[in-house]
Design a protein around this motif. Structure first.
Motif, PDB file in Angstrom:
ATOM      1  N   UNK A 136      29.546  72.760  11.196  1.00 27.36           N
ATOM      2  CA  UNK A 136      30.455  72.398  11.933  1.00 27.36           C
ATOM      3  C   UNK A 136      31.039  71.148  11.272  1.00 27.36           C
ATOM      4  N   UNK A 137      32.233  71.436  10.917  1.00 25.33           N
ATOM      5  CA  UNK A 137      33.198  70.374  10.350  1.00 25.33           C
ATOM      6  C   UNK A 137      34.078  69.658  11.444  1.00 25.33           C
ATOM      7  N   UNK A 138      34.142  68.486  11.836  1.00 24.46           N
ATOM      8  CA  UNK A 138      34.993  67.908  12.810  1.00 24.46           C
ATOM      9  C   UNK A 138      34.970  66.431  12.596  1.00 24.46           C
ATOM     10  N   UNK A 139      35.703  65.697  13.344  1.00 25.01           N
ATOM     11  CA  UNK A 139      35.615  64.225  13.016  1.00 25.01           C
ATOM     12  C   UNK A 139      34.404  63.404  13.359  1.00 25.01           C
ATOM     13  N   UNK A 140      33.992  62.759  12.525  1.00 24.49           N
ATOM     14  CA  UNK A 140      32.547  61.968  12.325  1.00 24.49           C
ATOM     15  C   UNK A 140      32.955  60.579  12.604  1.00 24.49           C
ATOM     16  N   UNK A 141      31.689  59.810  13.060  1.00 27.84           N
ATOM     17  CA  UNK A 141      31.858  58.465  13.366  1.00 27.84           C
ATOM     18  C   UNK A 141      31.685  57.698  11.955  1.00 27.84           C
ATOM     19  N   UNK A 142      32.213  56.481  12.003  1.00 27.01           N
ATOM     20  CA  UNK A 142      32.194  55.656  10.835  1.00 27.01           C
ATOM     21  C   UNK A 142      30.848  54.790  10.926  1.00 27.01           C
TER      22      UNK A 142
END
Length: 346
Positions: free
Chosen positions: A102-108
């Motif tokens: 799954x490719x989605x926005x991730x946390x920094x």
């Protein structure tokens, strides 16, 4: 200051097994897979909140559960449905299936959700498809959404799509096909989805929220949702519905804006009401999305305006995500959004 509405938590599409509407799109995917010649990449497009990601996860589960397209189970299947107790269903819901990326926005590194999908996220596909120890058979990658890829990430994804690994399946979700790189579009089978009927929105929202379909408030937001389940859920609570209507009314006056109305709208958003902010940003997304979809097809497309709106949508989306992630003041966002849209629509 507005009183914050209670937030409603709904299941993620990876946890959602039911699909409302989109029968034809589901049959297209099933037919392509059972026919043994499925395209390696699909671009699933349509308005936000209508079930695009739900369909993508539904397809992923089916393929991962039935690795042989020629099997009796696939050839006799009438839908992509799986038994809710199937092991693949549980593994996907728990983000524990080795055959799904799954490719989605991730946390920094500070734990704050990034405003874009980065190139490092996309580069995970190299190791994922290069692994022989994960899961035999198909490997499926869901990108939710392609709209949030930054430039480097989009180019990295393009390289993978240009030379797709064997038995790979890419399911790319987009809220606005016009914003996707033409080179990515050209390497995908396009699967456009339409807004849902109000009855389907009502059923999906009832299931997601645990409310009864006879709930008067649920019926009201389903009618006002314009075919989007996420919009209906965001509008639950009278304050959110009124804010949506107020924002829509001001958007329809563009390119003219009344500063006094913008001040009042900013005040109505409060300082930390996530539900109100979601209603505002959803209204803006819908307004821009409608205009992009109206302009992106046909011989009389206004290409300069299309380009301006697409660029502004990207800026607004990033600003809205930053406002939510860092809990910034809402009023500057309101003025910024309307200023950008006024300039783009002149």
């Amino acid at each position: 200051m507005s009183k914050a509405e209670p937030e409603i938590t709904v299941p993620h599409p990876r946890e959602t097994t039911a699909l409302f509407g989109h029968h034809d799109a589901e049959q297209t995917l099933l037919g392509a897979y059972s026919g043994g010649r499925i395209p390696h990449a699909w671009l699933i497009s349509g308005p936000q909140g209508i079930g695009k990601a739900t369909l993508a996860y539904r397809m992923a589960r089916f393929v991962l559960a039935h690795r042989d397209p020629a099997s009796t189970q696939v050839q006799s299947a009438e839908t992509l449905d799986l038994d809710p107790e199937h092991s693949v269903v549980h593994q996907v819901a728990a983000e524990a299936h080795g055959g799904l990326l799954e490719i989605h926005r991730t946390a920094n590194d500070k734990g704050v959700l990034r405003t874009v999908i980065t190139v490092d996220d996309v580069r995970e596909t190299v190791g994922f498809y290069g692994s022989t120890a994960a899961v035999d058979g198909w490997r499926v990658c869901i990108v939710d959404t392609v709209d949030e890829l930054n430039t480097n990430a989009a180019n990295a994804l393009l390289k993978v799509l240009e030379e797709p690994p064997l038995r790979s399946l890419f399911l790319l979700v987009t809220h606005a096909q016009a914003r996707v790189l033409p080179t990515i579009q050209s390497r995908c089978r396009k699967l456009p989805l339409r807004a849902l009927a109000a009855a389907d929105v009502l059923s999906a929202a009832a299931l997601a929220t645990g409310r009864d379909e006879s709930d008067p408030e649920l019926r009201e937001v389903a009618d006002a949702s314009e075919g989007s389940v996420s919009r209906a859920v965001n509008l639950l609570g009278g304050g959110a519905l009124k804010l949506h209507q107020r924002t829509a009314s001001l958007l329809n006056t563009l390119p003219h804006v009344d500063p006094r109305e913008l001040h009042a709208l900013g005040d109505a958003l409060g300082t930390s009401d996530r539900v109100a902010l979601a209603a505002f940003t959803d209204s803006v997304d819908r307004w821009i999305g409608e205009r992009l979809r109206a302009d992106e097809g046909g011989l009389n497309a206004n290409l300069p305006r299309l380009a301006r709106l697409a660029e502004v949508w990207e800026k607004i989306g990033k600003a809205a995500r930053e406002t939510e992630s860092y809990n910034l003041e809402r009023k500057p966002l309101v003025f910024s959004v309307f200023s950008l849209l006024a300039e783009a629509t002149r």
